[in-house]
Design a protein around this motif. Sequence first.
Motif, PDB file in Angstrom:
ATOM      1  N   LYS A  40      46.537  44.533  40.575  1.00  0.00           N
ATOM      2  CA  LYS A  40      47.882  44.895  40.131  1.00  0.00           C
ATOM      3  C   LYS A  40      48.142  44.198  38.807  1.00  0.00           C
ATOM      4  CE  LYS A  40      49.961  41.149  42.841  1.00  0.00           C
ATOM      5  NZ  LYS A  40      50.946  40.798  43.895  1.00  0.00           N
ATOM      6  N   LYS A  41      49.247  44.525  38.157  1.00  0.00           N
ATOM      7  CA  LYS A  41      49.608  43.859  36.906  1.00  0.00           C
ATOM      8  C   LYS A  41      49.737  42.356  37.161  1.00  0.00           C
ATOM      9  CE  LYS A  41      52.025  45.982  33.851  1.00  0.00           C
ATOM     10  NZ  LYS A  41      53.019  46.587  32.927  1.00  0.00           N
ATOM     11  N   HIS A  42      49.032  41.568  36.329  1.00  0.00           N
ATOM     12  CA  HIS A  42      48.958  40.108  36.479  1.00  0.00           C
ATOM     13  C   HIS A  42      48.290  39.707  37.793  1.00  0.00           C
ATOM     14  CE1 HIS A  42      51.706  39.970  33.102  1.00  0.00           C
ATOM     15  NE2 HIS A  42      52.641  40.606  33.788  1.00  0.00           N
ATOM     16  N   GLY A  43      47.550  40.629  38.413  1.00  0.00           N
ATOM     17  CA  GLY A  43      46.989  40.372  39.733  1.00  0.00           C
ATOM     18  C   GLY A  43      45.641  39.678  39.706  1.00  0.00           C
ATOM     19  N   ASP A  44      45.000  39.666  40.882  1.00  0.00           N
ATOM     20  CA  ASP A  44      43.692  39.041  41.047  1.00  0.00           C
ATOM     21  C   ASP A  44      42.583  40.071  40.873  1.00  0.00           C
ATOM     22  OD1 ASP A  44      44.824  36.542  41.661  1.00  0.00           O
ATOM     23  OD2 ASP A  44      45.078  37.129  43.766  1.00  0.00           O
ATOM     24  N   GLN A  65      44.983  41.242  31.968  1.00  0.00           N
ATOM     25  CA  GLN A  65      45.370  40.529  33.178  1.00  0.00           C
ATOM     26  C   GLN A  65      46.515  39.548  32.936  1.00  0.00           C
ATOM     27  OE1 GLN A  65      42.911  37.386  34.649  1.00  0.00           O
ATOM     28  NE2 GLN A  65      43.472  37.753  36.791  1.00  0.00           N
ATOM     29  N   VAL A  66      46.408  38.745  31.893  1.00  0.00           N
ATOM     30  CA  VAL A  66      47.368  37.656  31.684  1.00  0.00           C
ATOM     31  C   VAL A  66      48.689  38.173  31.129  1.00  0.00           C
ATOM     32  CG1 VAL A  66      47.799  35.524  30.399  1.00  0.00           C
ATOM     33  CG2 VAL A  66      45.541  35.951  31.410  1.00  0.00           C
ATOM     34  N   ARG A  67      48.610  39.091  30.165  1.00  0.00           N
ATOM     35  CA  ARG A  67      49.826  39.558  29.490  1.00  0.00           C
ATOM     36  C   ARG A  67      50.350  40.872  30.049  1.00  0.00           C
ATOM     37  NH1 ARG A  67      47.601  39.938  23.729  1.00  0.00           N
ATOM     38  NH2 ARG A  67      49.660  40.814  23.287  1.00  0.00           N
ATOM     39  N   GLY A  68      49.557  41.540  30.866  1.00  0.00           N
ATOM     40  CA  GLY A  68      50.009  42.790  31.467  1.00  0.00           C
ATOM     41  C   GLY A  68      50.109  43.940  30.493  1.00  0.00           C
ATOM     42  N   TYR A  72      47.311  50.911  38.710  1.00  0.00           N
ATOM     43  CA  TYR A  72      46.509  49.941  39.438  1.00  0.00           C
ATOM     44  C   TYR A  72      46.249  50.455  40.853  1.00  0.00           C
ATOM     45  CZ  TYR A  72      47.577  46.637  35.686  1.00  0.00           C
ATOM     46  OH  TYR A  72      47.679  46.015  34.465  1.00  0.00           O
ATOM     47  N   LYS A 123      38.193  33.501  32.893  1.00  0.00           N
ATOM     48  CA  LYS A 123      38.992  32.269  32.903  1.00  0.00           C
ATOM     49  C   LYS A 123      38.475  31.292  31.844  1.00  0.00           C
ATOM     50  CE  LYS A 123      41.904  31.573  35.230  1.00  0.00           C
ATOM     51  NZ  LYS A 123      43.369  31.747  35.027  1.00  0.00           N
ATOM     52  N   GLU A 166      39.801  32.494  28.596  1.00  0.00           N
ATOM     53  CA  GLU A 166      41.236  32.204  28.484  1.00  0.00           C
ATOM     54  C   GLU A 166      41.465  30.756  28.075  1.00  0.00           C
ATOM     55  OE1 GLU A 166      45.244  32.138  31.298  1.00  0.00           O
ATOM     56  OE2 GLU A 166      43.369  32.952  32.092  1.00  0.00           O
TER      57      GLU A 166
END
Length: 346
Positions: free
Chosen positions: A12-16, A49-52, A58, A326, A329
């Motif tokens: 999902k947005k900002h998800g895993d 992932q981080v900023r959507g 999704y 990660k 990032e």
Amino acid sequence: MSAQQKALFLTKKHGDWEVGTTEVPTPGPGQLLVKVEATALNPLEVGIQVRGILVEDYPAILGVDAAGTVEALGEGVADFAVGDRVLIEGSFINGKGTFQQYTLAEAVVSAKIPNNITFDQAASVPLGLATAALALFDQGSAGLPPPWEESGKGRFAGKPFVLFGGATSVGQYAIQLAKLSGFSPIIATASPSNAPYLHTLGATHVLDRALAPDALLSQITQLTSGVPVEIVFLTVQLPSLELPVSVLAPGGTLATVWPVIDDAKRAAAPGKKVAGVYGSANTKATRETGHSLYRSIPRLLASGELKPNRVENLADGLKGIAAGLKKMEKGEVSGVKLVVRPQETL
């Protein structure tokens, strides 16, 4: 070949990130079905992932860089055969993401891999090369004559080229394209640890990216010996545009990796052009330059005129992607491209 495959989903947005199963797609007209032997990680996936950004549907399968073997051909494909080793431009829409074991690719943005290049190396090529090439040579961006065509090769002999962010994937390809274009000197900023490698790609001078702006400007001015700098390429985020704009001669072009150039960026460069780029070689706007580039990739790689990024392999196939992103990032990756092998996913 099974009808099912493993893929990495952004849930999902900002998800895993989660590994799951999905159907192996069927190629349509003009498409290839590719067994993905290697796929590379990009800052793009971190941003999504981080900023959507960019993705709304999704769960999503991301990834835009891959290399593998052709498993099936869609209608009308004449330049490829089953079993060909190819590098491809993927897409995070329409089932063409590369974070899966099989994916679809448009034949026009696929290229055969010469024997001197591995799958891992080839996976580093598509997005980084296309972004550099389109930013500098597409008419919608800086619009220089492309050096993979005879009309552009060596065209800018004796003219300086300045690059901020030489060790990025895009920057490494930009150095090589500048060399093909004849630019000299080729001046890049980077960490000193990456300088020896950038010299092998064609950079004549590598300046420490940590230098103060005034010191960088002074060194660039000295190295260019008074010759006007007509093109500067920015592949990294700087606190402001003041330094790259100061390097440029009046009427010069600041090429960037930004997809959108807003009024504030234009206002920061009076009397100069600020050009952005969308790094896909297969949009309506970039198709002419992008397809020309892809036709030339096998020759450039085979001859050694174009060298892929250095790569670092991550373990555990698709499961290794989350940890790799990660690291990116956190700024823990420099001068190399992170690559995974989807077929090794357990």
